[in-house]
Design an enzyme around this catalytic site. Structure first.
Site, PDB file in Angstrom:
ATOM      1  N   SER A 108      44.583  38.926  29.832  1.00 25.38           N
ATOM      2  CA  SER A 108      45.284  38.333  28.704  1.00 25.38           C
ATOM      3  C   SER A 108      45.145  39.240  27.478  1.00 25.38           C
ATOM      4  O   SER A 108      45.625  40.369  27.493  1.00 25.38           O
ATOM      5  CB  SER A 108      44.762  36.918  28.455  1.00 25.38           C
ATOM      6  OG  SER A 108      45.586  36.222  27.550  1.00 25.38           O
TER       7      SER A 108
ATOM      8  N   ASP B 263      53.093  31.749  34.823  1.00 23.22           N
ATOM      9  CA  ASP B 263      52.603  32.176  33.517  1.00 23.22           C
ATOM     10  C   ASP B 263      53.762  32.370  32.543  1.00 23.22           C
ATOM     11  O   ASP B 263      54.773  33.002  32.875  1.00 23.22           O
ATOM     12  CB  ASP B 263      51.830  33.487  33.684  1.00 23.22           C
ATOM     13  CG  ASP B 263      51.103  33.938  32.425  1.00 23.22           C
ATOM     14  OD1 ASP B 263      51.196  33.262  31.385  1.00 23.22           O
ATOM     15  OD2 ASP B 263      50.435  34.992  32.504  1.00 23.22           O
TER      16      ASP B 263
ATOM     17  N   HIS C 118      48.532  31.250  33.935  1.00 28.10           N
ATOM     18  CA  HIS C 118      47.873  32.232  33.088  1.00 28.10           C
ATOM     19  C   HIS C 118      46.354  32.107  33.155  1.00 28.10           C
ATOM     20  O   HIS C 118      45.799  31.017  33.169  1.00 28.10           O
ATOM     21  CB  HIS C 118      48.335  32.065  31.639  1.00 28.10           C
ATOM     22  CG  HIS C 118      47.798  33.117  30.726  1.00 28.10           C
ATOM     23  ND1 HIS C 118      48.212  34.434  30.785  1.00 28.10           N
ATOM     24  CD2 HIS C 118      46.848  33.078  29.757  1.00 28.10           C
ATOM     25  CE1 HIS C 118      47.568  35.131  29.877  1.00 28.10           C
ATOM     26  NE2 HIS C 118      46.725  34.336  29.252  1.00 28.10           N
TER      27      HIS C 118
END
Length: 337
Positions: A173, A274, A308
């Site tokens: 991320s 995601d 995610h």
């Protein structure tokens, strides 16, 4: 007696992030010691396969790290790996606003990488927004790598196990975003005499003002939904900046061209569910196209059914086991070249 008109209004919350961070109207930042997501099954395991220790790389800023290495001798770890192990640098996620290498889920993921790749894993903290807006985190990530370059030749705990010619820079991320910018800055030779052998971007935080289809399709119940992404954007970017800022949008006109980026081997991991999926896939495809047909230095993996940050959210899961094995293949394929 002072009248009510003379009394200053009490600060109130203007931004709240995942229940663990509040920005007040007077600029005060309040942080909770709570975690923003459940500790995953097995996240706190210490099964003896890996030993680890903490260190500091910037005492003035209070920035630390955690280093991991397999507890067994190299020969016992895997007869197929070299006498020294690859080094896997890891930067955690959290929208540049929250997180620490010491959080149980991040710790569990690094334990698993160290044991199952196997590798020497070095997990760094960096300054967080909104106290330190970008590019503070990017500056710290670069400083972390230069600290590591010096330590690989001088710290016996690292030098005895780590191969300085096989350093891989990774992150999830926000950490994947940091890995991209380190690739732009350093390529493969920017840490000489240490060699960066590749970059591993796990669901990197690449945003854009123009919403992608995966963003539009993301439900409000997703771990990273549009509201949370906007909160991160307001908290981490320079005041007034939007999602086309080059620090978060690698396709921005002000970003370094991906068509001329020479960073060696890259593994990009995306998650099917995601919000960031389309930009992650676009990034990998742009890198591939720039290298021409027949070049296999850019690998893209899209994990079906995952959302995610699944590496951090479910560190003991089968999906993370599959991801760790993909990282192992990526690292060992480089070692065979």
């Amino acid at each position: 007696m002072a009248s009510s008109a003379d009394q200053k209004p009490q600060p109130h919350v203007v931004e709240e992030c995942r229940g663990v961070l509040q920005l007040l109207s007077d600029g005060t930042v309040v942080r909770s010691k709570a975690l923003p997501f459940p500790v995953g099954d097995g996240a706190d395991r210490g099964d003896g396969r890996v030993e680890w220790k903490d260190a500091v790389y910037d005492a003035d800023r209070g920035l630390g790290l955690r280093m991991y290495r397999p507890a067994a001798t190299t020969a016992e770890v895997d007869e197929d790996v070299r006498a020294k192990l690859p080094v896997l640098v890891y930067f955690h996620g959290g929208g540049f606003c929250i997180g620490s290498y010491a959080w149980p889920n991040f710790h569990a993921g690094c334990l698993r990488l160290a044991a199952e790749v196997p590798a020497v894993v070095v997990s760094f903290d960096y300054r967080l927004a909104p106290e330190h807006r970008l590019p503070a985190a990017h500056e710290d990530a670069a400083a972390a790598l230069f600290w590591l370059r010096d330590q690989l030749g001088s710290d016996p705990w690292l030098a005895g196990a780590a191969d300085p010619q096989r350093v891989f820079v990774s992150g999830e991320s926000a950490g994947g975003n940091l890995a991209h910018h380190l690739a732009v800055q350093l390529g493969t030779a920017g840490l000489d005499p240490v060699r960066i052998a590749g970059y591993i971007l796990l669901m990197p935080a690449f945003l854009s003002e123009q919403p992608t289809q995966s963003e539009l399709n993301t439900p409000a119940t997703a771990f990273l939904n549009r509201e949370v992404a906007e909160t991160y954007r307001r908290l981490c970017l320079p005041t007034g900046a939007n999602k086309d800022h080059p620090l978060v949008n690698p396709f921005s006109p002000d970003s370094p061209s991906l068509d001329t980026l020479d960073v060696g081997r890259v593994l990009v991991v995306a998650a099917e569910g995601d919000l960031l999926r389309d930009n992650n896939v676009k990034y990998a495809e742009r890198l591939r196209a720039a290298r021409g047909q027949g070049n296999d230095d850019v690998e893209l993996l899209v994990f079906a059914g995952e959302e995610h940050a699944f590496f951090a959210l479910k560190p003991a899961s089968a999906a993370v086991g599959e991801l760790v094995q993909a990282i192992r293949r990526f690292v060992t394929t480089e070692g065979a070249k």
